[in-house]
Structures are given as structure tokens and as C-alpha cells.
Design an enzyme around this catalytic site. Structure first.
Site, PDB file in Angstrom:
ATOM      1  N   TYR A  66      46.077   8.271  25.588  1.00  0.00           N
ATOM      2  CA  TYR A  66      46.542   8.990  24.295  1.00  0.00           C
ATOM      3  C   TYR A  66      45.272  10.077  24.035  1.00  0.00           C
ATOM      4  CZ  TYR A  66      47.097  10.146  19.436  1.00  0.00           C
ATOM      5  OH  TYR A  66      47.138  10.921  18.177  1.00  0.00           O
ATOM      6  N   GLY A  73      49.860  11.945  17.816  1.00  0.00           N
ATOM      7  CA  GLY A  73      50.742  11.584  16.693  1.00  0.00           C
ATOM      8  C   GLY A  73      52.046  11.066  17.220  1.00  0.00           C
TER       9      GLY A  73
END
Length: 537
Positions: A66, A73
């Protein structure tokens, strides 16, 4: 490790605050924010930063991580091509520089930067060491990025506030230096600093954390401690004005209540009042035969005088708890994901969530509001001749009717105390989902810290009015020479700024001078006392 980052420990001055190497305390932070101390990073910290960065480069080569090669998000399912990684990080910074409202103070900004440096310096963020190096330079040169009050939700970190910090690190946006607002690029050129380009995930590493609320919270703890110590001094002065009995603050009375804060509050009052000629022993006045049915002496004082240890004790305990929470957060890694080169893994989670600080700031705000109400009632006691039965109305040392004394100043204190009450709604429970409901429960920690700061600064204003009234009362009674050494120092400090007055003049010039004294001065310089400092460790 490259030669550029073969750093050695360098003592920047006698009070260098080594961020990352040891537990960062509020006391060490105070020396940087309000003293002449500098921040520094040890050679071991430089090595750990470099190791984490090099590990992440290798580890991320063939994995989905990530914020390294994904969107952010709700956009995390989108994989980002290798040739767009730099653009991804720059887009994150610029798009989240959306702050609004007033700029936070330079002290709050420096608190934010030190808090972010502390988190990054733990070596779990995968940043290149030059990012920490530039942060150190900014802090030590007192170059403060423009950070706005309104922004992040305190759940995926203080994203908006920290984006404005990251914007400065890449040489964009504005900064404040020497009281002037300038483009960051111009200041960098003047200082011969190179703007940074984010590698791998540095932008996310700077944005993703609780450092705004934590930096603001640390400033709040320092300011609240000073406020409480000033309140102890001014309360001791009120005790002397009243000519109070001493058993209210005795070790015997307060020792049978099993709360550390109450016992310490009573101990501090006894210490401040050492040498006072104004305290009375109950045995000399009441513990003897009395023929009259109505006593001349008051048996017990109003609660704002008699119950000081019981009221100030919980405030002190709350402040001790707030300091521990803020210090724990200052010494935490508030990042996601965690780059753990030691265990050769990357862990995804939610260390950016700010509930600890948010709840702590709410509790501190409530405690300081109670302190402001105590101060306001003490002020009212001094101003109301029907209550104190020894001072002229509004401590008016001029002509009654023609002159007004402290009458006008009371309105300011009362209205400001009322504002504190209005600000006491807890922020911790005011979660509103955002970010396509990705951030479905949030902390609002920065809001909580900023509102707590407003309450603290309001209370300095209320205390300024009360303290000016108290020294006027000392003059009205002519008891200067009977005061304890500590309270006499307090009296003299105020009188150097505002001489005793009987004629009406522009009041705010006097009250502002006293508020500035309280706000800008460490109260320990008045008492030559260091004991309270130890209690907050």
C-alpha cells in the site's frame, strides 16, 4: 550505507535533544520549543533509517504494498506502474494541501515537526535519511511551514496538516521565518538547501501519522502545566488576602484523602505559603471558649478558597495523565504500513489512528475549564464586598461611584469562562465518516487538541484579570510585607508592569500586560521552584 549518510553524533549545543535515540520527554521538548536547545539524530539513528530504506527498496520489488505501488485510501485497488511512482507521491502531497482557516502558531508548528521527526526516526517508515536531515534543519533554523487549523480527521493520520509539511520539504508552498512569510523555494535557496523528491513512499511516510495532534498536544501540556502553577501562586495570594486558616491545606487533612493530585496540590500550597504572616491557626481563634452566640470570625471559607486541594487535585491528575499519553504518542511510530527491516516484513494496520490523543485532549480541556471556573469564582469573591467583607466594591481604591475599579474587567473574565464551557463538548465522539467511508470512524484528534489549546489560552486571560485584582487587593489592605516570599515575588512582578492605581484608565493595557507576563514567563522563575517539574515526569 552511502558515505553521505555515515553520520556521527554531533552535539549541536549543551542541551541537544536526541530524537529517536531515547524516549522524548515533554521536558526535553520544552527546551527546544521555549529555550535554546536544538534537535539532533545520532549515528545509530541514521544507520537505522538507511537500513529501513534499503530494505524497502528490495522488498517492494515484486510485491503489492500500500502506498508504494498502489493508490491511496479507496483507490488502493489500483496498481500504479513503476514509472509513475514519483508522480504518485507528488500527487498525494499537492492534492492534500487543502488546509484552511488560520495558521497554527509557530510553536505548534514546531511541535508538529518534532513529533513527525520522532516517529520517522524510529526507522519503521522506509524513508531515505535525507528527509529526516532536512526536518532537523528546518526545526533548528526555526523555519516553519504554513500549517492551517482546519484539515485532517486524525484517523488516517493528520493528512492535511502533514501534507503542508511535506509541501515544504519538496520546496513548495510558504514558510514563516523571522516573523515573515516567504516562499519555501526562496528560503531554501537562501539557506542553500536542496528540495527533496520522494522515493518509494516518503510522501505517505510524512503524511500518515498523528504528529499534528501530538505536537499540538505537547504544547498544550506545557502550557497547561505553566497555567496550573500560576494558578497555584495566585490562589496562595488569595489565601493570604483572606487571612485563611491553615488547616484547609494541612498534610493531616489532605493526607486522609487517597488521591495523589490532592495531596500534591495541598503540599504545593504549603510550600508557596512558607514564611507568610497572613495564615491563621484555628487554635488561636476558634478552639477556645466563646461567650457570644454569633462569632466574629468566619468558621469556614467559601469553597473556592477552602477546597483548593480537592478542586486542583483532579486537574493535576488529569494533566499528569495527559502528559503520559502525549509522551507515549511522541515515542510511537504512527505510520502505515510499518516497514520492519529487522523482521524483514511490512505490516499493514492503523497506527495512524489518533484516539489516544483525542480523548486525552478532551479530558485536559474539561479539567482546564474547571480551573477557569475556579479562577472566575475567586475573582468574583475579591470583587464582591458582600462576600469578602474587607475590600471596597470591585477593589476600587478611588472614589466610590466616581471610579469603577476592576468592574469592567470582570465582564471579560466571566464571558471568557462561559466560552470555555461552550467549548467543552467532547470532540472524541464527534466522528463523521469520510473518504468514501474508508475512514468510517475517526478521532478528530487535531480538532480536539486545537480546542483544548483555545481553552488553555482563554484561561490565561481570565487568570490575568484575577491576578491584577489580587495585587490591587494587597495594596488596598496594605499587606505587602506580610506575604510569603513566593507570593511577594509574584506581587512585585505584576507591580513592575502595572503600578497600583486608584483612578480609572484604559483597562486592557493593564490586563494585557499581566496576561503577557503569565503567558511568556515560566512560573518557576518566580518561585525558584523545580519540584512540580519532577511530578510531570
Amino acid at each position: 550505507m552511502s558515505k553521505a549518510y555515515e553520520k556521527v553524533d554531533q552535539v549541536l549545543n549543551a542541551e541537544t535533544c536526541w530524537v529517536g535515540a531515547n524516549r522524548l520527554s515533554i521536558e526535553s521538548l520544552e527546551k527546544v520549543l521555549y529555550g535554546n536547545a536544538k534537535v539532533g539524530l545520532t549515528a545509530q539513528t541514521w544507520q537505522e533509517l538507511n537500513s529501513g530504506h534499503e530494505f524497502l527498496k528490495d522488498f517492494a520489488d515484486d510485491k503489492v504494498i500500500y502506498g508504494v505501488n498502489t493508490g491511496f485510501g479507496p483507490m488502493a485497488p489500483y496498481k500504479i506502474p513503476d514509472d509513475k511512482h514519483l508522480e504518485l507521491q507528488l500527487n498525494l502531497i499537492r492534492s492534500h494541501c487543502s488546509g484552511s482557516g488560520k495558521l497554527v502558531s509557530e510553536t505548534q508548528t514546531r511541535g508538529l515537526m518534532i513529533a513527525r521527526l520522532s516517529s520517522l526516526a524510529k526507522g519503521y517508515s522506509g524513508i531515505h535519511p535525507e528527509w529526516a536531515e532536512l526536518l532537523v534543519k528546518l526545526i533548528n533554523a526555526n523555519v516553519n511551514p504554513h500549517i492551517y487549523e482546519h484539515g485532517g480527521l486524525g484517523a488516517s493520520g493528520d493528512l492535511v496538516q502533514l501534507a503542508h509539511l511535506a509541501l515544504c520539504l519538496i520546496g513548495e508552498g510558504k514558510v514563516r521565518i523571522d516573523g515573515e512569510d516567504k516562499p519555501a523555494a526562496a528560503v531554501f535557496a537562501q539557506q542553500n538547501w536542496q528540495p527533496l523528491l520522494p522515493r518509494i513512499r516518503e510522501a505517505l511516510a510524512v503524511l500518515n501519522g498523528t504528529s499534528a495532534m501530538t505536537g499540538y498536544g505537547a504544547v498544550n501540556v506545557i502550557r497547561a502545566r505553566r497555567l496550573l502553577e500560576w494558578s497555584e501562586l495566585s490562589s496562595a495570594l488569595l489565601i493570604e488576602i483572606v487571612g485563611s486558616y491553615d488547616d484547609y491545606y494541612s498534610e493531616e487533612l489532605n493526607g486522609v484523602k487517597a488521591h495523589a493530585g490532592q495531596q500534591q496540590a495541598a503540599s504545593r500550597l504549603r510550600e508557596i505559603l512558607l514564611g507568610s504572616k497572613r495564615l491563621r491557626d484555628r487554635s488561636d481563634h476558634l478552639y477556645r471558649a466563646h461567650e457570644n452566640k454569633r462569632l466574629d470570625d468566619k468558621v469556614q471559607e467559601y469553597y473556592s478558597i477552602r477546597c483548593l486541594p480537592q478542586i486542583m487535585g483532579p486537574i493535576l491528575d488529569t494533566l499528569v495523565d495527559a502528559q503520559k499519553t502525549v509522551e507515549d504518542e511522541l515515542n510511537s511510530v504512527s505510520d502505515n504500513p510499518i516497514i520492519d527491516y529487522r523482521n524483514e516484513n511490512v505490516f499493514h494496520g492503523g497506527n495512524f489512528h489518533g484516539d489516544y490523543v483525542s480523548l486525552s485532549m478532551d479530558k485536559l480541556k474539561i479539567a482546564i475549564t474547571k480551573l477557569s471556573l475556579l479562577i472566575e469564582r475567586q475573582l468574583n469573591y475579591l470583587l464582591n464586598d458582600k462576600l469578602n467583607q474587607q475590600l471596597p466594591p470591585f477593589v476600587n481604591m478611588g472614589t466610590l461611584g466616581l471610579n469603577l475599579g476592576m468592574q469592567g474587567a470582570q465582564f471579560v473574565a466571566t464571558s471568557t469562562a462561559s466560552e470555555n464551557q461552550s467549548l467543552c463538548s467532547p470532540v472524541y465522539i464527534h466522528t463523521i465518516p469520510s473518504n468514501n467511508d474508508n475512514q468510517d470512524i475517526v478521532s478528530m484528534g487535531a480538532n480536539a487538541a486545537l480546542m483544548a489549546n483555545r481553552v488553555i489560552e482563554n484561561t490565561f486571560e481570565i487568570l490575568g484579570v484575577k491576578l491584577l485584582t489580587a495585587v490591587q487587593a494587597v495594596d488596598a489592605l496594605g499587606i505587602q510585607d506580610a506575604l510569603a516570599p513566593a507570593t511577594r515575588n509574584l506581587y512585585d512582578s505584576v507591580r513592575k508592569l502595572v503600578p497600583a492605581f486608584s483612578q480609572d484608565a484604559i483597562m486592557y493595557e493593564s490586563t494585557h500586560a499581566v496576561v503577557n507576563l503569565l503567558s511568556d514567563t515560566d512560573p518557576r522563575t518566580i518561585t525558584n521552584h523545580d519540584g512540580n517539574k519532577k511530578s510531570f515526569n
